[in-house]
Design a protein around this motif. Structure first.
Motif, PDB file in Angstrom:
ATOM      1  N   LEU A 230      44.591  -4.362 -21.531  1.00  0.00           N
ATOM      2  CA  LEU A 230      45.873  -3.653 -21.518  1.00  0.00           C
ATOM      3  C   LEU A 230      46.306  -3.419 -20.084  1.00  0.00           C
ATOM      4  CD1 LEU A 230      48.055  -1.977 -23.131  1.00  0.00           C
ATOM      5  CD2 LEU A 230      46.545   0.000 -22.798  1.00  0.00           C
ATOM      6  N   ASP A 231      47.587  -3.639 -19.816  1.00  0.00           N
ATOM      7  CA  ASP A 231      48.147  -3.327 -18.497  1.00  0.00           C
ATOM      8  C   ASP A 231      48.416  -1.826 -18.465  1.00  0.00           C
ATOM      9  OD1 ASP A 231      49.613  -3.010 -16.169  1.00  0.00           O
ATOM     10  OD2 ASP A 231      50.541  -4.980 -16.341  1.00  0.00           O
ATOM     11  N   VAL A 232      47.418  -1.089 -17.980  1.00  0.00           N
ATOM     12  CA  VAL A 232      47.479   0.374 -18.021  1.00  0.00           C
ATOM     13  C   VAL A 232      48.680   0.894 -17.254  1.00  0.00           C
ATOM     14  CG1 VAL A 232      46.259   2.501 -17.435  1.00  0.00           C
ATOM     15  CG2 VAL A 232      44.979   0.538 -18.299  1.00  0.00           C
ATOM     16  N   TRP A 235      51.805   0.423 -19.342  1.00  0.00           N
ATOM     17  CA  TRP A 235      51.786   1.276 -20.536  1.00  0.00           C
ATOM     18  C   TRP A 235      52.075   2.730 -20.185  1.00  0.00           C
ATOM     19  CZ3 TRP A 235      49.356   5.528 -22.567  1.00  0.00           C
ATOM     20  CH2 TRP A 235      49.544   5.746 -23.941  1.00  0.00           C
ATOM     21  N   THR A 238      55.733   3.336 -19.300  1.00  0.00           N
ATOM     22  CA  THR A 238      56.644   3.313 -20.447  1.00  0.00           C
ATOM     23  C   THR A 238      56.344   4.414 -21.459  1.00  0.00           C
ATOM     24  OG1 THR A 238      55.204   1.671 -21.513  1.00  0.00           O
ATOM     25  CG2 THR A 238      57.094   0.852 -20.242  1.00  0.00           C
ATOM     26  N   ASN A 239      55.266   5.168 -21.236  1.00  0.00           N
ATOM     27  CA  ASN A 239      54.897   6.243 -22.162  1.00  0.00           C
ATOM     28  C   ASN A 239      54.473   7.505 -21.406  1.00  0.00           C
ATOM     29  OD1 ASN A 239      54.635   4.753 -25.029  1.00  0.00           O
ATOM     30  ND2 ASN A 239      53.759   3.418 -23.449  1.00  0.00           N
TER      31      ASN A 239
END
Length: 322
Positions: A230-232, A235, A238-239
């Motif tokens: 996952l591209d932390v 992410w 965007t969150n």
């Protein structure tokens, strides 16, 4: 840092904590100073003072906002400048929130009269030995904890001087590590067996060191494998509001460790400072465990106030930097 705090506290027989001003501001100021001390000693002290009616509920709130628990040690090692700035910022926030807490809830009585003790200082337990002759005698009949600690510190000194370990250059980090190690060696050689066994061996090493290591290693390991799938950074960007709420909710846990995930993410550049700030405001290591054990109502009220402060200030930080 843990060794230094134990050494100063026992050497002064805890007198530094007894000089409490009778003014409300003095209580807030002392609270944030004790809360800013890495580890749990400062927060445990203020819980004890509060339980005896010495300080107000607002001073307790100020302390817990300024407290980062054992995470402070990790932050100081990973990003020392930002860690100091963060500590100063949450200390100021603690002063303000603590003052307004007492102002708003002045008609309610949140004090409790229970005998809690943050940490022990026994009479005549600590008389460091500075005589070369007495030191030599103490080393000839050294206990196992003293021998083990001297061995560990000697290996660390060898690694620092030999250049086999980072940092390889003699920068401020290496000088700091060298200074702290030499101080630790001085303490281990000069203090009596009681200090080594009760304060250093049983408290610092057996109680704190392994837990801090495991939580730090675990957080780094989890983040490492998450980043593989996952591209932390993307992410989180965007969150951010979801991450803010999660950080505040996890901050309710009265335990050092879970919050290291956010410390590690900030150290890698994946987490905004505003979320680390919110997490630091709400979490207090295990400083509130004594309070939770005797008054769940006080614990809940304190955590609700800190959660509100964390959400408001963390949200403001995100809005200002978005």
């Amino acid at each position: 840092m843990m060794l230094l705090i134990e050494y100063i506290n026992v050497m002064t027989r805890g007198s530094w904590q007894s000089k409490l001003s009778k003014s409300k501001f003095g209580q807030y100021f002392l609270g944030v100073l004790l809360g800013a001390i890495p580890g749990c000693l400062g927060s445990f002290t203020v819980v004890s003072l509060y339980s005896h009616g010495v300080v107000s509920f607002g001073a307790l709130v100020a302390t817990m906002i300024a407290t980062s628990g054992d995470e402070a040690y990790v932050m100081l090692s990973l990003f020392p400048f930002q860690a100091i700035m963060l500590t100063v910022l949450i200390a100021v926030i603690g002063l303000i929130v603590g003052y307004f807490t007492d102002l708003i809830f002045k008609k309610f009585n949140f004090s409790i009269k229970l005998k809690l003790h943050g940490f022990e200082v026994h009479e005549d337990e600590f008389s460091p030995c500075f005589s070369p002759k007495l030191i030599a005698e103490q080393l000839r009949s050294m206990s196992f904890p003293r021998a083990l600690l001297i061995g560990i510190l000697s290996v660390l000194l060898f690694l620092l001087f030999s250049g086999y370990t980072e940092p390889y250059e003699w920068d401020w980090v290496k000088f700091t590590l060298l200074s702290v190690t030499i101080f630790a060696m001085f303490v281990v050689i000069t203090v009596p067996d009681h200090f080594l066994e009760e304060h250093l061996w049983k408290h610092v090493l057996k109680k704190h060191l392994l837990r801090i290591f495991l939580w730090t290693f675990g957080a780094l390991l989890v983040i490492h494998y998450i980043q593989m799938f996952l591209d932390v950074d993307v992410w989180i960007q965007t969150n951010v509001w979801t991450v803010l709420i999660v950080a505040v909710l996890i901050g309710v846990i009265p335990e050092s460790g879970p919050h290291l995930v956010f410390v590690t993410l900030f150290a890698t550049g994946s987490l905004p400072f505003a979320i680390l700030l919110a997490s630091s405001i709400v979490q207090d290591g295990h400083g509130t465990i004594p309070l939770l054990a005797v008054s769940k109502k006080n614990f809940v009220v304190l955590k609700l106030i800190n959660m509100l402060a964390g959400l408001v200030l963390g949200g403001m930080g995100l809005l200002l930097t978005s």
